[in-house]
Design an enzyme around this catalytic site. Structure first.
Site, short mmCIF file in Angstrom:
data_model
loop_
_atom_site.label_atom_id
_atom_site.label_comp_id
_atom_site.label_asym_id
_atom_site.label_seq_id
_atom_site.Cartn_x
_atom_site.Cartn_y
_atom_site.Cartn_z
N LYS A 5 0.86 -1.18 0.00
CA LYS A 5 0.00 0.00 0.00
C LYS A 5 0.90 1.23 0.00
CE LYS A 5 -3.66 0.31 2.39
NZ LYS A 5 -4.62 0.42 3.52
N ASP A 125 -13.95 3.08 8.71
CA ASP A 125 -14.46 3.00 7.33
C ASP A 125 -15.01 1.60 7.07
OD1 ASP A 125 -15.04 3.75 4.71
OD2 ASP A 125 -13.03 3.25 3.97
#
Length: 226
Positions: A5, A125
């Site tokens: 990432k 989230d």
């Protein structure tokens, strides 16, 4: 294999501010994952961290997102239409290859969320896109009675908190994600909450449930006001 990432530079921000924010967020995500791992929450393992360059290397999870496995949540509708005849059986029951029912999947979700909140980690989230089912061919644990496991992913907005309010908001965000992505999802989410309540325990669950009801009411009022 690992998944890298990478947080790209935001050129609209001052360079020193961008560097500081990137370093902080990568380190924060790594800390959240580590805290979850130490608490027995199913999350990807950490393989490497380079906060200065904004890179986080995590375990590659072989499987599919929960969004793709539940009704109405296919992420590539056009691709599915092209392959409709070829994948007809899988589309009718995409959970078949994982050998679990929707009810079992909802229970797995509730259990992992409770374990995460007991570790005082707030995801920030929660959606069905940020949950994956590990494919049975890559799952070797003998500790569970299921042929797979649910893995929570993408902790980029996570933070640490013991506040009941934050845990209730986390659940509300997921409830709204269910409602907007999966049709007739109320019974499914009810099973998530049942498993969550059983795992988090009678000491915390009543308070979280009451606060979740309050958050729902505030959400409805905001929707009415616009």
């Amino acid at each position: 294999p690992i998944l890298l990432k990478y947080r790209f530079k935001k050129h609209y921000r001052h360079e020193s501010l961008d560097t500081s924010l990137t370093r902080s967020r990568v380190a924060g995500e790594a800390r959240a994952l580590l805290r979850c791992l130490r608490s027995g929450v199913n999350v990807p393992g950490i393989r490497m961290v380079d906060a200065a360059d904004g890179v986080l290397g995590i375990e590659w999870i072989e499987g599919k997102s929960v969004r793709k496995l539940l009704p109405g949540g296919a992420e590539e509708e056009e691709e599915e239409l092209e392959n409709e005849q070829e994948n007809l059986d899988e589309e009718e029951d995409p959970l078949r290859e994982y050998d679990i029912s929707v009810d079992t999947l909802m229970s797995l979700i509730g259990i992992e969320l409770a374990k995460m909140h007991l570790a005082d980690v707030i995801h920030g989230d929660l959606t069905t896109s940020n949950m994956m089912l590990r494919h049975p061919t890559s799952f070797t644990s003998l500790e569970l009675n299921t042929p797979t496991e649910l893995v929570l992913i993408d902790f980029g907005l996570s933070y640490q908190s013991s506040l009941i309010e934050d845990k209730a908001v986390d659940l509300y965000v997921l409830e709204r994600a269910f409602a907007s992505t999966h049709p007739d999802s109320e019974p499914m989410f009810a099973k998530v909450l049942t498993a969550y309540g059983e795992r988090i325990g009678p000491k915390e669950w009543p308070a979280v449930k009451r606060r979740l009801d309050d958050v729902r009411l505030r959400g409805r009022k905001r929707s009415m006001v616009g």
